[in-house]
Design a protein around this motif. Structure first.
Motif, PDB file in Angstrom:
ATOM      1  N   SER A   1      39.536  31.120  39.592  1.00 22.70           N
ATOM      2  CA  SER A   1      38.687  30.867  40.827  1.00 22.70           C
ATOM      3  C   SER A   1      37.364  29.773  40.145  1.00 22.70           C
ATOM      4  CB  SER A   1      38.368  31.490  41.239  1.00 22.70           C
ATOM      5  OG  SER A   1      38.061  30.757  42.517  1.00 22.70           O
ATOM      6  N   ARG A   2      37.620  28.355  39.889  1.00 25.09           N
ATOM      7  CA  ARG A   2      35.976  28.003  39.599  1.00 25.09           C
ATOM      8  C   ARG A   2      35.087  27.924  41.142  1.00 25.09           C
ATOM      9  NH1 ARG A   2      36.448  29.164  34.976  1.00 25.09           N
ATOM     10  NH2 ARG A   2      37.666  28.160  33.661  1.00 25.09           N
ATOM     11  N   VAL A   3      35.455  28.289  41.971  1.00 23.97           N
ATOM     12  CA  VAL A   3      34.713  29.000  43.267  1.00 23.97           C
ATOM     13  C   VAL A   3      33.762  30.110  43.141  1.00 23.97           C
ATOM     14  CG1 VAL A   3      34.493  29.396  45.972  1.00 23.97           C
ATOM     15  CG2 VAL A   3      36.715  28.501  44.474  1.00 23.97           C
TER      16      VAL A   3
ATOM     17  N   SER B   1      31.946  33.215  41.514  1.00 26.94           N
ATOM     18  CA  SER B   1      32.373  34.488  41.767  1.00 26.94           C
ATOM     19  C   SER B   1      31.965  35.676  42.594  1.00 26.94           C
ATOM     20  CB  SER B   1      31.821  34.897  40.418  1.00 26.94           C
ATOM     21  OG  SER B   1      30.446  35.392  40.973  1.00 26.94           O
TER      22      SER B   1
ATOM     23  N   SER C   1      33.240  34.113  46.135  1.00 28.81           N
ATOM     24  CA  SER C   1      33.535  34.086  47.616  1.00 28.81           C
ATOM     25  C   SER C   1      35.276  34.165  47.068  1.00 28.81           C
ATOM     26  CB  SER C   1      33.898  32.382  47.337  1.00 28.81           C
ATOM     27  OG  SER C   1      32.404  31.875  46.699  1.00 28.81           O
TER      28      SER C   1
ATOM     29  N   ASP D   1      38.856  34.491  47.704  1.00 28.09           N
ATOM     30  CA  ASP D   1      39.495  33.232  47.003  1.00 28.09           C
ATOM     31  C   ASP D   1      41.091  32.906  47.659  1.00 28.09           C
ATOM     32  OD1 ASP D   1      41.341  30.675  45.754  1.00 28.09           O
ATOM     33  OD2 ASP D   1      41.219  31.431  43.523  1.00 28.09           O
ATOM     34  N   TYR D   2      40.863  32.658  48.953  1.00 31.84           N
ATOM     35  CA  TYR D   2      42.365  32.758  49.778  1.00 31.84           C
ATOM     36  C   TYR D   2      43.443  31.914  49.445  1.00 31.84           C
ATOM     37  CZ  TYR D   2      39.907  34.938  53.299  1.00 31.84           C
ATOM     38  OH  TYR D   2      39.324  35.582  54.211  1.00 31.84           O
ATOM     39  N   SER D   3      43.897  31.223  48.557  1.00 30.26           N
ATOM     40  CA  SER D   3      44.603  30.104  47.673  1.00 30.26           C
ATOM     41  C   SER D   3      45.339  31.539  46.753  1.00 30.26           C
ATOM     42  CB  SER D   3      43.976  29.269  47.207  1.00 30.26           C
ATOM     43  OG  SER D   3      42.917  29.233  45.870  1.00 30.26           O
ATOM     44  N   LEU D   4      45.004  32.244  46.631  1.00 31.59           N
ATOM     45  CA  LEU D   4      46.145  32.999  45.398  1.00 31.59           C
ATOM     46  C   LEU D   4      47.261  33.346  46.188  1.00 31.59           C
ATOM     47  CD1 LEU D   4      43.519  35.349  43.769  1.00 31.59           C
ATOM     48  CD2 LEU D   4      44.337  32.986  43.194  1.00 31.59           C
TER      49      LEU D   4
ATOM     50  N   ARG E   1      38.376  38.623  43.917  1.00 29.35           N
ATOM     51  CA  ARG E   1      36.506  37.947  44.612  1.00 29.35           C
ATOM     52  C   ARG E   1      36.465  39.445  45.564  1.00 29.35           C
ATOM     53  NH1 ARG E   1      38.191  37.030  40.325  1.00 29.35           N
ATOM     54  NH2 ARG E   1      37.142  34.640  39.303  1.00 29.35           N
TER      55      ARG E   1
ATOM     56  N   GLY F   1      33.759  38.648  48.198  1.00 29.68           N
ATOM     57  CA  GLY F   1      34.214  37.491  49.003  1.00 29.68           C
ATOM     58  C   GLY F   1      33.070  38.248  49.738  1.00 29.68           C
TER      59      GLY F   1
ATOM     60  N   GLU G   1      34.398  33.232  34.080  1.00 24.47           N
ATOM     61  CA  GLU G   1      34.648  32.061  34.430  1.00 24.47           C
ATOM     62  C   GLU G   1      33.807  30.155  33.766  1.00 24.47           C
ATOM     63  OE1 GLU G   1      32.636  32.888  38.168  1.00 24.47           O
ATOM     64  OE2 GLU G   1      34.729  32.380  39.531  1.00 24.47           O
TER      65      GLU G   1
END
Length: 188
Positions: free
Chosen positions: A17-19, A21, A23, A25-28, A43, A45, A186
């Motif tokens: 994730s490039r959000v 470190s 945050s 990541d709900y896209s996983l 992460r 969060g 990252e």
């Protein structure tokens, strides 16, 4: 921090994730990732983010999570604390962080039930375009009920354990190591 080894059973593509470190990541694809085998994808969060998504920890901790009364909250928080320490002792930061999140969620949910009979904080259905997001999203907050002393006492039990977890020396050390690992990853 343990060295991570790939597994043939878990062929999730490595995606960093490039959000930032911290945050979540709900896209996983949480149904396919074993975070014990792939901790680099985790992460921290904010707050309780991901507490009901990250496996195998959710399945290991959730069966013990209870907050209906003081007795259940005591047994639950002690069992989750035992898991928290076991994760720390095996240098499994993701597991420890998930246990911390369950302690936090025990506090927040018990407080919600203490303030709102039935735990319902908002009135009305969630608009279709807002499902899956946290917060009221235009719904009206229901008035607080007189505090339920049983739920308030259960919340206090979880709050004490959660406060201890947040400042536990091994937790803080492993959190620092984990964040450094993610930052280095990252930057690579």
């Amino acid at each position: 921090m343990k060295e991570v080894k790939s597994s043939d059973a878990n062929k999730t593509p490595r995606r960093i994730s490039r959000v930032n470190s911290t945050s979540f990541d709900y896209s996983l694809d949480f149904k396919k990732i074993n975070f014990r085998e792939r901790p680099e994808l985790y992460r921290i969060g904010r707050g309780e983010q991901g507490v009901l998504l990250v496996e195998p920890y959710k399945s290991e901790i959730l069966p013990y999570w209870r907050f209906a009364d003081v007795e259940k909250a005591t047994i639950s928080s002690e069992k989750i604390w035992t898991l928290f320490e076991a994760y720390l002792n095996t240098e499994d930061f993701v597991g420890a962080d998930m246990a911390r999140k369950f302690l936090q969620m025990g506090f927040t949910r018990a407080r919600r039930y203490a303030n709102h009979k039935g735990g319902k904080k908002y009135d009305g259905a969630v608009p279709e375009d807002k499902k899956g997001l946290s917060g009221a999203h235009g719904r009206d907050e229901l008035p607080r009920q007189p505090e339920d002393p049983v739920k308030a006492a259960a919340a206090a039990i979880f709050k004490k354990k959660w406060d201890e977890a947040k400042v536990h020396p091994k937790y803080l050390q492993q959190k620092e190591q984990f964040l450094a690992l993610i930052k280095n990853q990252e930057q690579a």
